[in-house]
Design an enzyme around this catalytic site. Structure first.
Site, short mmCIF file in Angstrom:
data_model
loop_
_atom_site.label_atom_id
_atom_site.label_comp_id
_atom_site.label_asym_id
_atom_site.label_seq_id
_atom_site.Cartn_x
_atom_site.Cartn_y
_atom_site.Cartn_z
N LYS A 172 0.83 -1.21 0.00
CA LYS A 172 0.00 0.00 0.00
C LYS A 172 0.87 1.26 0.00
CE LYS A 172 -3.87 2.37 0.37
NZ LYS A 172 -3.56 3.63 1.02
N GLU A 228 0.66 6.72 -6.75
CA GLU A 228 -0.47 7.65 -6.83
C GLU A 228 0.02 9.10 -6.84
OE1 GLU A 228 -3.41 8.87 -3.36
OE2 GLU A 228 -3.88 6.86 -4.12
#
Length: 304
Positions: free
Chosen positions: A172, A179
């Site tokens: 993550k 991102e």
């Protein structure tokens, strides 16, 4: 199957609702009364203390933490003395993977299982489902799979057991670093088009075109198109971008592993730069140009 959800903020509350809709009984706890009341309005049972939460669940208990990373340890301090061997704690927040490994060892010493679950989906997760990257012991993850299947976009996709404890939050962390880079690229591209006054481009229309058939289409582009449609000039939005830590951890890991990650690194630095309303470095650059080349300095208040 029953679950205790600790932390009923935007993510925790929506996850509790999605689980409940899938037939999993959820009891929620949050120190804030307002958060408890809001979730109770969706038919989810709540309690006002961790001890009451533990007592409400059948053994072996499963507790899911959706709290800020900075309070995970304090939550475990209060929670572990209440648990018994065979219980499992899932950390679904944005914790640093090294700390997750330490927390797993701490839980193991008390006979309690620990799973780290990197969770992506934001405020849209209730409707669209969550992307789940799960770290932990294989048997434990398999036993908890009904939870992950209920939260994911579908039972057969959007979730995976990616490795031992720490692997979920590590995955993550890198996901969020990527991102950062994607968001920065979109922002720079739209800024360039906005600056091209000659064409008077309708940015919302361009974004909508790109959403279909383009190699740069993505969910981030979908959200960008929605934002531009609602507010084409982005009026009322300050040029100040926060970061929640994962980008920093990703850059630090890249340095430690000798892996070049210039896009992620620069996107993080751009976020830091956005917070300098009166940048000393920019003023220093202007002063240097004046010193070596006699270039004019704009007085404060006339920048632009």
């Amino acid at each position: 199957m029953e679950l205790g959800m600790i932390g009923l903020g935007r993510m925790g509350a929506n996850m509790a609702q999605r689980l409940q809709l899938a037939g999993i009984a959820v009891t929620g706890f949050d120190p804030g009364e307002q958060a408890r009341v809001a979730v109770a309005g969706h038919g989810i049972a709540t309690v006002d203390a961790l001890q009451a939460l533990v007592q409400a669940l059948p053994a072996p208990r499963t507790l899911w933490l959706m709290v800020p990373s900075k309070v995970v340890d304090a939550t475990l301090d209060s929670l572990l003395p209440l648990l018994a061997a065979g219980d499992v704690v899932i950390d679904g927040g944005n914790s640093w993977y090294r700390e997750s490994q330490q927390r797993a060892a701490r839980c193991a010493a008390a006979g309690v299982g620990f799973v780290d679950c990197g969770t992506s989906g934001g405020v849209w997760g209730l409707q669209e489902g969550y992307c789940l990257m799960i770290g932990g012991e294989k048997d434990t993850v398999a036993r908890l799979s009904p939870l992950f299947k209920a939260l994911a976009p579908a039972a057969d996709r959007g979730w995976a057991h990616v490795g031992p404890v720490g692997a979920g939050h590590f995955s993550k962390m890198v996901h969020n670093g990527i991102e950062y880079g994607m968001m920065q690229a979109y922002a720079e591209g739209f800024a360039l088009m906005d600056k091209k006054a000659e064409f008077d481009l309708d940015l919302a229309k361009v974004a909508e075109v790109w959403r279909h058939g383009s190699v740069v289409r993505s969910w981030l582009l979908d959200l960008s198109a929605d934002a531009l449609q609602a507010n084409p000039a982005l009026d009322g939005i300050a040029p100040y971008v926060e970061d929640s830590g994962e980008g920093r951890w990703t850059v630090a890991e890249a340095i430690e592993l000798d892996v070049p990650a210039p896009v992620i690194t620069l996107s993080l630095l751009e976020r830091l730069r956005s917070r300098q309303a009166n940048s000393f470095s920019d003023r220093m650059l202007a002063a240097m140009r004046n010193e070596f080349g006699g270039h004019a300095i704009k007085p404060a208040g006339e920048a632009g």
